[in-house]
Motif scaffolding. Sequence first.
Motif, PDB file in Angstrom:
ATOM      1  N   ALA A  29       2.952  -1.281  -5.905  1.00 27.97           N
ATOM      2  CA  ALA A  29       2.793  -2.733  -5.844  1.00 27.97           C
ATOM      3  C   ALA A  29       3.718  -3.440  -6.835  1.00 27.97           C
ATOM      4  O   ALA A  29       4.139  -4.581  -6.611  1.00 27.97           O
ATOM      5  N   ALA A  30       4.040  -2.769  -7.937  1.00 30.84           N
ATOM      6  CA  ALA A  30       4.883  -3.378  -8.971  1.00 30.84           C
ATOM      7  C   ALA A  30       6.331  -3.521  -8.541  1.00 30.84           C
ATOM      8  O   ALA A  30       7.074  -4.335  -9.106  1.00 30.84           O
ATOM      9  N   ILE A  31       6.743  -2.726  -7.555  1.00 29.41           N
ATOM     10  CA  ILE A  31       8.128  -2.781  -7.090  1.00 29.41           C
ATOM     11  C   ILE A  31       8.446  -4.187  -6.567  1.00 29.41           C
ATOM     12  O   ILE A  31       7.690  -4.773  -5.794  1.00 29.41           O
ATOM     13  N   GLY A  32       9.550  -4.734  -7.030  1.00 26.88           N
ATOM     14  CA  GLY A  32       9.959  -6.063  -6.599  1.00 26.88           C
ATOM     15  C   GLY A  32       9.357  -7.193  -7.410  1.00 26.88           C
ATOM     16  O   GLY A  32       9.567  -8.368  -7.103  1.00 26.88           O
TER      17      GLY A  32
ATOM     18  N   ASP B  47     -11.633  -3.787  -4.248  1.00 26.58           N
ATOM     19  CA  ASP B  47     -10.882  -3.140  -3.185  1.00 26.58           C
ATOM     20  C   ASP B  47     -11.417  -1.706  -3.103  1.00 26.58           C
ATOM     21  O   ASP B  47     -11.876  -1.156  -4.108  1.00 26.58           O
ATOM     22  N   LYS B  48     -11.334  -1.090  -1.945  1.00 27.61           N
ATOM     23  CA  LYS B  48     -11.882   0.264  -1.801  1.00 27.61           C
ATOM     24  C   LYS B  48     -11.240   1.255  -2.773  1.00 27.61           C
ATOM     25  O   LYS B  48     -11.913   2.129  -3.296  1.00 27.61           O
TER      26      LYS B  48
ATOM     27  N   THR C 197      -3.297  -1.243   2.102  1.00 30.25           N
ATOM     28  CA  THR C 197      -4.226  -2.338   1.820  1.00 30.25           C
ATOM     29  C   THR C 197      -4.350  -2.568   0.316  1.00 30.25           C
ATOM     30  O   THR C 197      -4.308  -3.708  -0.169  1.00 30.25           O
ATOM     31  N   SER C 198      -4.515  -1.479  -0.446  1.00 28.71           N
ATOM     32  CA  SER C 198      -4.646  -1.593  -1.910  1.00 28.71           C
ATOM     33  C   SER C 198      -3.362  -2.095  -2.538  1.00 28.71           C
ATOM     34  O   SER C 198      -3.383  -2.931  -3.451  1.00 28.71           O
ATOM     35  N   ILE C 199      -2.236  -1.591  -2.065  1.00 27.11           N
ATOM     36  CA  ILE C 199      -0.938  -2.041  -2.589  1.00 27.11           C
ATOM     37  C   ILE C 199      -0.764  -3.541  -2.364  1.00 27.11           C
ATOM     38  O   ILE C 199      -0.363  -4.288  -3.268  1.00 27.11           O
ATOM     39  N   LYS C 200      -1.092  -3.986  -1.169  1.00 26.92           N
ATOM     40  CA  LYS C 200      -0.979  -5.410  -0.844  1.00 26.92           C
ATOM     41  C   LYS C 200      -1.904  -6.253  -1.719  1.00 26.92           C
ATOM     42  O   LYS C 200      -1.525  -7.327  -2.199  1.00 26.92           O
TER      43      LYS C 200
END
Length: 363
Positions: free
Chosen positions: A100-103, A60-61, A69-72
Amino acid sequence: MINVLAVTHHARENINPIRPEASQIIGLHKTGKVRVTALCNPNSPLIALFESHGIEVFTDKLNKKFSLTSIKKIKQLIKDRDIKILHLFNNIACCNGAMAAIGTDVKAIAYRGQTGNMSRIDPLSYLTLLHPRLDKIICVAKAVELELKTHLGRHKDKAVTVYKGHDSSWYQNPKADLSDLKLADGSFVISLVANLRPRKGLPVLMEALSLLPKDTNLDVLLVGADPSSPQIQALIESSGRVGRVHALGYRTDAPEVAAASDLTVLPTTKREGLCRAVLEANSYGIPAIVSDTGGNAELVKDGHSGIVVPPSKPQELADAIMKLYNDRELCALYGKNAKERAVNKFNVEQGVQATLYVYLSLV
């Protein structure tokens, strides 16, 4: 088996700065207790290295501290690979990975490499190391851990120390050829290897050199100092040793340059971690004089493997230089002890095992 996602971003072609990090990730994968998946930027030199050790790599960039985009991408990998540990190795990884870790149920671990530059009243700090979604923060030195804990309030137990591991096999190359510098016969050679930000203390070293006896036969190698910079040239002139202080610019063989010296110095004024350049020099048997800031005093055992001086004290630095200049046997003994200390205390194996312990404590 613990499924781990290591998120790291490196665009440099030179592998030296990231070898300890890469070796830790590979070492964890080889324990048989961890299955590592890596997420790197597309140009990372780590991709081929990781894949050669059986680590699955995605790209990923990773070029923004906050990227949807990176979070997804990270969130999808957590789901698809049943990730239990999310290990985030720099600020870009930390910002995106913590979001990204949330949830999810994943345990998120960040990395802290130096002291300073953080505040509980700075909102930006809550996007990185003070992010509430982080479960652990692995610090590169005990001094870094203790300083970080002052910002963590009731969550002080998040901070732990793991020394970055080095491997003695990395330091078998011949010393750098310095013949083009035409150093004086019998010269005592000092190296300073650093990205020369103001806090690395180059002005302190130049003032210390100006305090030495004029007939002191020494040369100083400044790795990372741009020889075309007017500021660097002005500092060299202030030392009173023009022609004996050499600005070498950026070098991919910085460890071999340090190996060609008698002594390495790091007069950092503030915000130090556990300096890789000092460990590299020590691994070649070169002792160090460092200032007592950050993890330096953990890296160098004062009076055994080198000398620790107060930060921003040119006279104390000058006295330490002269002590080893006048006693070459002591200098060599410190170098021998420094090499043993690097091998025994800062090896890859201890870093892998300490990190694995952190993983197991969370899962």
